[in-house]
Motif scaffolding. Structure first.
Motif, PDB file in Angstrom:
ATOM      1  N   CYS A 161      59.422  32.593  46.814  1.00  0.00           N
ATOM      2  CA  CYS A 161      58.855  31.877  45.678  1.00  0.00           C
ATOM      3  C   CYS A 161      59.132  32.644  44.397  1.00  0.00           C
ATOM      4  O   CYS A 161      58.956  33.861  44.344  1.00  0.00           O
ATOM      5  CB  CYS A 161      57.350  31.705  45.872  1.00  0.00           C
ATOM      6  SG  CYS A 161      56.605  30.792  44.521  1.00  0.00           S
ATOM      7  N   LYS A 163      57.640  31.540  41.480  1.00  0.00           N
ATOM      8  CA  LYS A 163      56.674  31.001  40.535  1.00  0.00           C
ATOM      9  C   LYS A 163      55.690  32.046  40.007  1.00  0.00           C
ATOM     10  O   LYS A 163      55.202  31.932  38.902  1.00  0.00           O
ATOM     11  CB  LYS A 163      55.891  29.852  41.187  1.00  0.00           C
ATOM     12  CG  LYS A 163      56.712  28.594  41.470  1.00  0.00           C
ATOM     13  CD  LYS A 163      56.952  27.803  40.201  1.00  0.00           C
ATOM     14  CE  LYS A 163      57.592  26.449  40.468  1.00  0.00           C
ATOM     15  NZ  LYS A 163      58.947  26.520  41.006  1.00  0.00           N
ATOM     16  N   PHE A 164      55.329  33.017  40.797  1.00  0.00           N
ATOM     17  CA  PHE A 164      54.414  34.075  40.381  1.00  0.00           C
ATOM     18  C   PHE A 164      53.109  33.566  39.786  1.00  0.00           C
ATOM     19  O   PHE A 164      52.729  33.947  38.675  1.00  0.00           O
ATOM     20  CB  PHE A 164      55.104  35.048  39.405  1.00  0.00           C
ATOM     21  CG  PHE A 164      56.154  35.896  40.078  1.00  0.00           C
ATOM     22  CD1 PHE A 164      55.819  37.087  40.695  1.00  0.00           C
ATOM     23  CD2 PHE A 164      57.487  35.479  40.117  1.00  0.00           C
ATOM     24  CE1 PHE A 164      56.788  37.857  41.335  1.00  0.00           C
ATOM     25  CE2 PHE A 164      58.466  36.247  40.748  1.00  0.00           C
ATOM     26  CZ  PHE A 164      58.111  37.439  41.359  1.00  0.00           C
ATOM     27  N   PHE A 167      47.488  34.751  40.930  1.00  0.00           N
ATOM     28  CA  PHE A 167      46.571  35.144  42.017  1.00  0.00           C
ATOM     29  C   PHE A 167      47.292  35.437  43.325  1.00  0.00           C
ATOM     30  O   PHE A 167      46.677  35.882  44.281  1.00  0.00           O
ATOM     31  CB  PHE A 167      45.558  34.007  42.274  1.00  0.00           C
ATOM     32  CG  PHE A 167      46.213  32.654  42.474  1.00  0.00           C
ATOM     33  CD1 PHE A 167      46.737  32.293  43.697  1.00  0.00           C
ATOM     34  CD2 PHE A 167      46.313  31.758  41.412  1.00  0.00           C
ATOM     35  CE1 PHE A 167      47.352  31.063  43.874  1.00  0.00           C
ATOM     36  CE2 PHE A 167      46.927  30.524  41.579  1.00  0.00           C
ATOM     37  CZ  PHE A 167      47.453  30.177  42.817  1.00  0.00           C
ATOM     38  N   VAL A 170      52.519  35.791  47.580  1.00  0.00           N
ATOM     39  CA  VAL A 170      53.722  35.288  48.267  1.00  0.00           C
ATOM     40  C   VAL A 170      55.048  35.756  47.632  1.00  0.00           C
ATOM     41  O   VAL A 170      55.955  36.170  48.345  1.00  0.00           O
ATOM     42  CB  VAL A 170      53.664  33.748  48.427  1.00  0.00           C
ATOM     43  CG1 VAL A 170      54.981  33.191  48.938  1.00  0.00           C
ATOM     44  CG2 VAL A 170      52.538  33.363  49.375  1.00  0.00           C
ATOM     45  N   PRO A 171      55.186  35.721  46.288  1.00  0.00           N
ATOM     46  CA  PRO A 171      56.466  36.178  45.727  1.00  0.00           C
ATOM     47  C   PRO A 171      56.787  37.631  46.090  1.00  0.00           C
ATOM     48  O   PRO A 171      57.953  38.016  46.125  1.00  0.00           O
ATOM     49  CB  PRO A 171      56.264  36.024  44.216  1.00  0.00           C
ATOM     50  CG  PRO A 171      55.227  34.959  44.087  1.00  0.00           C
ATOM     51  CD  PRO A 171      54.297  35.184  45.249  1.00  0.00           C
ATOM     52  N   GLN A 205      57.890  27.869  51.197  1.00  0.00           N
ATOM     53  CA  GLN A 205      56.742  28.269  50.375  1.00  0.00           C
ATOM     54  C   GLN A 205      56.708  27.407  49.125  1.00  0.00           C
ATOM     55  O   GLN A 205      55.671  27.174  48.544  1.00  0.00           O
ATOM     56  CB  GLN A 205      56.846  29.744  49.958  1.00  0.00           C
ATOM     57  CG  GLN A 205      56.139  30.685  50.901  1.00  0.00           C
ATOM     58  CD  GLN A 205      57.064  31.130  52.009  1.00  0.00           C
ATOM     59  OE1 GLN A 205      58.270  31.017  51.883  1.00  0.00           O
ATOM     60  NE2 GLN A 205      56.506  31.636  53.086  1.00  0.00           N
ATOM     61  N   ASN A 206      57.885  26.950  48.736  1.00  0.00           N
ATOM     62  CA  ASN A 206      58.019  26.137  47.538  1.00  0.00           C
ATOM     63  C   ASN A 206      59.116  25.131  47.846  1.00  0.00           C
ATOM     64  O   ASN A 206      60.175  25.139  47.241  1.00  0.00           O
ATOM     65  CB  ASN A 206      58.450  27.073  46.408  1.00  0.00           C
ATOM     66  CG  ASN A 206      57.925  26.623  45.102  1.00  0.00           C
ATOM     67  OD1 ASN A 206      57.622  25.450  44.915  1.00  0.00           O
ATOM     68  ND2 ASN A 206      57.852  27.536  44.175  1.00  0.00           N
ATOM     69  N   HIS A 243      55.351  22.269  44.929  1.00  0.00           N
ATOM     70  CA  HIS A 243      54.765  22.651  43.653  1.00  0.00           C
ATOM     71  C   HIS A 243      54.891  21.448  42.713  1.00  0.00           C
ATOM     72  O   HIS A 243      55.957  20.832  42.647  1.00  0.00           O
ATOM     73  CB  HIS A 243      55.503  23.860  43.077  1.00  0.00           C
ATOM     74  CG  HIS A 243      54.783  24.495  41.931  1.00  0.00           C
ATOM     75  ND1 HIS A 243      54.758  23.927  40.676  1.00  0.00           N
ATOM     76  CD2 HIS A 243      54.041  25.618  41.859  1.00  0.00           C
ATOM     77  CE1 HIS A 243      54.025  24.697  39.876  1.00  0.00           C
ATOM     78  NE2 HIS A 243      53.585  25.730  40.576  1.00  0.00           N
ATOM     79  N   GLN A 270      45.193  23.540  42.590  1.00  0.00           N
ATOM     80  CA  GLN A 270      44.425  24.795  42.440  1.00  0.00           C
ATOM     81  C   GLN A 270      43.202  24.662  41.533  1.00  0.00           C
ATOM     82  O   GLN A 270      42.132  25.146  41.858  1.00  0.00           O
ATOM     83  CB  GLN A 270      45.295  25.977  41.936  1.00  0.00           C
ATOM     84  CG  GLN A 270      46.635  26.166  42.636  1.00  0.00           C
ATOM     85  CD  GLN A 270      46.544  26.474  44.115  1.00  0.00           C
ATOM     86  OE1 GLN A 270      45.469  26.690  44.649  1.00  0.00           O
ATOM     87  NE2 GLN A 270      47.685  26.482  44.801  1.00  0.00           N
TER      88      GLN A 270
HETATM   89 FE1  SF4 Z   1      54.374  30.563  44.727  1.00  0.00          FE
HETATM   90 FE2  SF4 Z   1      52.564  28.868  45.693  1.00  0.00          FE
HETATM   91 FE3  SF4 Z   1      51.977  31.429  45.491  1.00  0.00          FE
HETATM   92 FE4  SF4 Z   1      52.192  29.989  43.301  1.00  0.00          FE
HETATM   93  S1  SF4 Z   1      50.650  29.705  44.938  1.00  0.00           S
HETATM   94  S2  SF4 Z   1      53.105  32.026  43.619  1.00  0.00           S
HETATM   95  S3  SF4 Z   1      53.822  28.572  43.841  1.00  0.00           S
HETATM   96  S4  SF4 Z   1      53.540  30.528  46.785  1.00  0.00           S
END
Ligand code: SF4
Ligand code: SAH
Ligand code: F3S
Length: 451
Positions: A161, A163-164, A167, A170-171, A205-206, A243, A270
């Protein structure tokens, strides 16, 4: 001699898919999958780092596995323990420091190295750590998928991912976005169908950021869906997780054009507050999200939605939370997941000094979950009397019952003979509960037997 491999999977579907791949990579070394840790020669914990609780669970499970390893040792037998997945990637050698009986730690990009790591762990007596993000992606290095996943299969098309969100770990645990080639995806989809899959869920993930290259052409996720829909014997296609920012026009359009694409979408928002969305670095506001929802409904009028919510993000005021409740009222979800914000090491939001007190988080979570439960029940009730095709892929709660999935991802239980397992069956919905529907088989002309 066959050896016993036990893999415990935590977290998201991508981990579930990876566990199947790890099983396949260890099979040539004589390891066969087992449902229990007892007596296993190799245990792999495929872990999740998304919230603190997920991580704590790994350490408490490790304690139990240690006891199993010691009782094996007392019998003069050996057990190897590996920690893979996102906790492996995030904590690395720290895990072995904290739990020295762990022999190997590896990240989600290193599974093709498992056989070599196991050989080294046997030779060197543990302490093996592999966390590199290799330049050649694991999908190109792993053997072809051989384990059958049954009637409903997962297929990872995208990983990582970019997107960062402020919170999210994952990235950091999965690395940068990477898309598999259309060719590799189609070949794997055909193999899954040959092995009995009637439904394939494309994972990432995305996932809707997918952009695969083939012969100089870039394919979008919608292009992949259109291509896979041509496969005879594949009846249902889904994808997750998306996303909002990447819901492109062609993807919205294909929901209306391709009947094999199921009318259900997990589209996490979210929060409903623009101020919080901005500080979450979500790259969309509530109006953008609501517009996507409206356009998807126009494209496929019966589409049902699911989402993820975080309550108690740093600085979330009562007004911000009310905005979330109001967005939920507006969208009317068929299903949703909601979590209390959990500060994660290394993420920007964790060092924000406006952390919300636990009791406020609890109270907001309860209010949100009450509303979501209410919507979910209402959606399930609205299905009673309707006819739907259900993919019966699991045992039901009681003897003589099977459990399946409706087009809208609802669990449907039905009294049906074992022969119906793995089949797509037309059913009338007769009862609704919070988490499931009851159905009866009305006609099996649409019955397709998995090979
Ligand atoms: Fe990436 Fe989803 Fe985490 Fe945002 S919530 S950083 S889009 S994996
Ligand atoms: N890629 C997906 C899924 C990410 S993880 C997406 O972008 O939606 C799944 C869910 O876990 C997220 O949608 C979010 O709601 C939740 N989550 C992630 N980090 C979290 C944190 N630090 N605290 C609480 N929930 C979190
Ligand atoms: Fe968890 Fe990693 Fe998936 S943190 S949610 S297992 S990508």
């Amino acid at each position: 001699m066959t050896k016993k491999l036990y893999i415990k999977t935590y977290g998201c579907q991508m981990n579930a898919y990876d566990s199947v791949r790890m099983q396949d990579v260890m099979a040539p070394l004589g390891y066969s999958a087992s449902d229990t840790p007892e007596g296993a020669d190799l245990i792999i914990l495929n872990t999740c780092h998304i919230r603190e609780k997920a991580e704590e669970k790994v350490y408490s499970d490790l304690g139990r596995i240690r006891a199993e390893k010691e009782s094996k040792k007392a019998r003069g037998e050996k057990m190897l323990i590996a920690v893979g997945g996102c906790v492996g990637q995030a904590e690395g050698a720290e895990i072995i420091k904290r739990a020295p009986y762990v022999d190997m730690v590896l990240g989600p990009q290193s599974y093709h190295q498992l056989p070599e790591m196991v050989t080294r762990a046997i030779r060197e007596g543990g302490g093996i750590v592999e966390l590199d993000f290799p330049t050649v992606q694991k999908f190109d290095l792993l053997p072809e998928i051989t384990s059958s996943q049954g009637a409903a299969a997962f297929l990872s098309v995208q990983e990582g991912c970019d997107k960062f969100c402020s919170f999210c770990v994952v990235p950091y645990t999965r690395g940068a976005e990477y898309s598999r080639t259309p060719q590799a995806i189609e070949a794997e989809a055909r193999r899954l169908v040959d092995q009995g899959a009637l439904e394939i869920t494309l994972l990432g993930q995305n996932v809707n950021a997918y952009h695969g290259e083939q012969n100089g052409k870039t394919w979008s996720l919608a292009d992949i869906i259109a291509q896979l829909a041509k496969i005879n014997g594949l009846e249902r296609i889904r994808y997750m997780t998306s996303h909002p920012r990447d819901m492109s026009d062609d993807l919205i359009a294909i929901h209306g054009a391709e009947p094999k694409l199921m009318p259900f979408l997990h589209l996490p928002v979210q929060s409903g507050s623009n101020e919080i969305l901005k500080r979450m670095n979500r790259k969309h506001d509530r109006e953008f999200y609501l517009d996507i929802i409206a356009r998807l409904r126009k494209s496929r009028p019966d589409i049902a939605f699911s989402s993820d919510f975080i309550v108690g993000f740093p600085g979330e005021s009562d007004r911000d939370f009310d905005d979330t409740m109001q967005l939920v009222e507006q969208v009317q979800y068929a299903q949703a997941y909601s979590f209390k914000y959990s500060p994660r090491p290394g993420t920007p939001a964790a060092v924000d000094d406006r952390q919300i007190a636990e009791n406020i988080k609890n109270e907001r979570l309860q209010r949100l979950q009450d509303l979501l439960r209410h919507q979910q029940t209402a959606f399930n009730e609205s299905c009673v009397g309707r006819t739907m095709s259900v993919l019966l892929d699991r045992d039901g709660k009681h003897d003589g019952q099977l459990l399946g999935k409706s087009p809208y991802m609802q669990s449907v239980h039905v009294s049906a003979p074992e022969a119906f397992r793995g089949q797509l069956v037309d059913m009338r919905m007769t009862g609704a509960y919070l988490n499931s529907l009851a159905g009866e088989i009305i006609d099996n002309t649409n019955l397709r037997k998995a090979s």
